[in-house]
Scaffold this motif. Sequence first.
Motif, PDB file in Angstrom:
ATOM      1  N   ILE A 101     -23.214  -0.562 -25.899  1.00 33.12           N
ATOM      2  CA  ILE A 101     -21.215  -1.525 -26.396  1.00 33.12           C
ATOM      3  C   ILE A 101     -20.474  -0.506 -25.935  1.00 33.12           C
ATOM      4  O   ILE A 101     -19.255  -1.385 -25.506  1.00 33.12           O
ATOM      5  CB  ILE A 101     -21.715  -1.751 -27.417  1.00 33.12           C
ATOM      6  CG1 ILE A 101     -23.406  -2.764 -27.526  1.00 33.12           C
ATOM      7  CG2 ILE A 101     -20.535  -2.447 -27.918  1.00 33.12           C
ATOM      8  CD1 ILE A 101     -23.319  -3.360 -28.963  1.00 33.12           C
ATOM      9  N   LYS A 102     -20.123   0.652 -26.234  1.00 38.35           N
ATOM     10  CA  LYS A 102     -18.810   1.706 -26.523  1.00 38.35           C
ATOM     11  C   LYS A 102     -18.848   1.712 -25.186  1.00 38.35           C
ATOM     12  O   LYS A 102     -17.570   2.329 -24.937  1.00 38.35           O
ATOM     13  CB  LYS A 102     -19.192   2.564 -26.773  1.00 38.35           C
ATOM     14  CG  LYS A 102     -19.557   2.348 -28.631  1.00 38.35           C
ATOM     15  CD  LYS A 102     -18.373   1.635 -28.999  1.00 38.35           C
ATOM     16  CE  LYS A 102     -17.784   1.928 -31.076  1.00 38.35           C
ATOM     17  NZ  LYS A 102     -16.907   0.033 -31.292  1.00 38.35           N
ATOM     18  N   GLU A 103     -20.199   1.826 -24.701  1.00 34.60           N
ATOM     19  CA  GLU A 103     -18.994   2.495 -22.436  1.00 34.60           C
ATOM     20  C   GLU A 103     -19.002   1.160 -22.068  1.00 34.60           C
ATOM     21  O   GLU A 103     -18.149   0.971 -20.526  1.00 34.60           O
ATOM     22  CB  GLU A 103     -20.634   2.107 -21.811  1.00 34.60           C
ATOM     23  CG  GLU A 103     -21.038   4.087 -22.320  1.00 34.60           C
ATOM     24  CD  GLU A 103     -23.117   4.439 -22.254  1.00 34.60           C
ATOM     25  OE1 GLU A 103     -23.485   4.104 -21.043  1.00 34.60           O
ATOM     26  OE2 GLU A 103     -23.290   5.047 -22.097  1.00 34.60           O
ATOM     27  N   SER A 104     -18.902  -0.535 -22.730  1.00 42.76           N
ATOM     28  CA  SER A 104     -18.458  -1.198 -22.315  1.00 42.76           C
ATOM     29  C   SER A 104     -16.365  -1.472 -22.174  1.00 42.76           C
ATOM     30  O   SER A 104     -16.408  -1.657 -23.344  1.00 42.76           O
ATOM     31  CB  SER A 104     -19.196  -2.415 -22.215  1.00 42.76           C
ATOM     32  OG  SER A 104     -18.452  -4.047 -22.645  1.00 42.76           O
ATOM     33  N   SER A 105     -16.670  -1.425 -20.886  1.00 42.07           N
ATOM     34  CA  SER A 105     -14.516  -2.021 -21.139  1.00 42.07           C
ATOM     35  C   SER A 105     -14.262  -3.373 -22.093  1.00 42.07           C
ATOM     36  O   SER A 105     -13.858  -3.222 -22.651  1.00 42.07           O
ATOM     37  CB  SER A 105     -13.817  -1.702 -19.767  1.00 42.07           C
ATOM     38  OG  SER A 105     -14.869  -3.337 -19.474  1.00 42.07           O
ATOM     39  N   ALA A 106     -15.664  -3.908 -22.230  1.00 36.01           N
ATOM     40  CA  ALA A 106     -14.910  -5.658 -22.258  1.00 36.01           C
ATOM     41  C   ALA A 106     -15.052  -5.480 -23.838  1.00 36.01           C
ATOM     42  O   ALA A 106     -14.546  -6.062 -25.040  1.00 36.01           O
ATOM     43  CB  ALA A 106     -15.873  -6.558 -22.139  1.00 36.01           C
ATOM     44  N   PHE A 107     -16.063  -4.699 -24.488  1.00 38.56           N
ATOM     45  CA  PHE A 107     -16.744  -4.969 -25.515  1.00 38.56           C
ATOM     46  C   PHE A 107     -16.621  -3.784 -26.798  1.00 38.56           C
ATOM     47  O   PHE A 107     -16.545  -2.656 -27.328  1.00 38.56           O
ATOM     48  CB  PHE A 107     -17.817  -5.331 -26.394  1.00 38.56           C
ATOM     49  CG  PHE A 107     -18.286  -6.384 -25.339  1.00 38.56           C
ATOM     50  CD1 PHE A 107     -18.003  -7.700 -26.077  1.00 38.56           C
ATOM     51  CD2 PHE A 107     -19.044  -6.560 -24.503  1.00 38.56           C
ATOM     52  CE1 PHE A 107     -18.211  -8.752 -25.346  1.00 38.56           C
ATOM     53  CE2 PHE A 107     -18.989  -7.725 -23.863  1.00 38.56           C
ATOM     54  CZ  PHE A 107     -18.890  -9.065 -24.484  1.00 38.56           C
TER      55      PHE A 107
END
Length: 183
Positions: A101-107
């Motif tokens: 999740i932390k790797e996702s730019s959206a989330f």
Amino acid sequence: MAEVMRPEKLDMSNNTSSLGSPELLHVLAVDDSIVDRKFIERLLRVSSCKVTVVDSPTRALQYLGLDGNHSSVGFEDLKINLIMTDYSMPGMTGYELMKKIKESSAFREIPVVIMSSENILPRIDRCLEEGAEDFLLKPVKLADVKRLRDSLLKADEIALKNIMHKRELQANDIYSQLKRAKI
């Protein structure tokens, strides 16, 4: 000649914050245990939260659209304010889910809270150091959920005030430019 309104007369109040009110706080709860899932869901609902529950990290990634396919809901309509996940689950831990999740730019900005019935200090420290908002020992208490909710609401209120201040500065700048141009 068009009337130039002073910034304080402009309606700068977009009073709907991303959370707006406590009942709009949307929590994604992830736990492989149906008993724990139902329990956390009940605590969140009692705390006036909207809750989406899933039974695995894989389903959470699918819901968020982070599994490489399309999410189960329209991405533009997906508004999650908090993710609460169990640590120990088959296939992927809550820690591994948080990392994805932390790797996702959206989330990446969404707070992730890890829950566990095991009080293992190195595990707790690692989760907190790597980005978990909090680490809660099970059974999670109503006071824990209310504290998290209040903390998120306060952070959202501060963010809204910052946005409003920025808009006010922009309006003052536009007003000054228009006044200089004598429009």
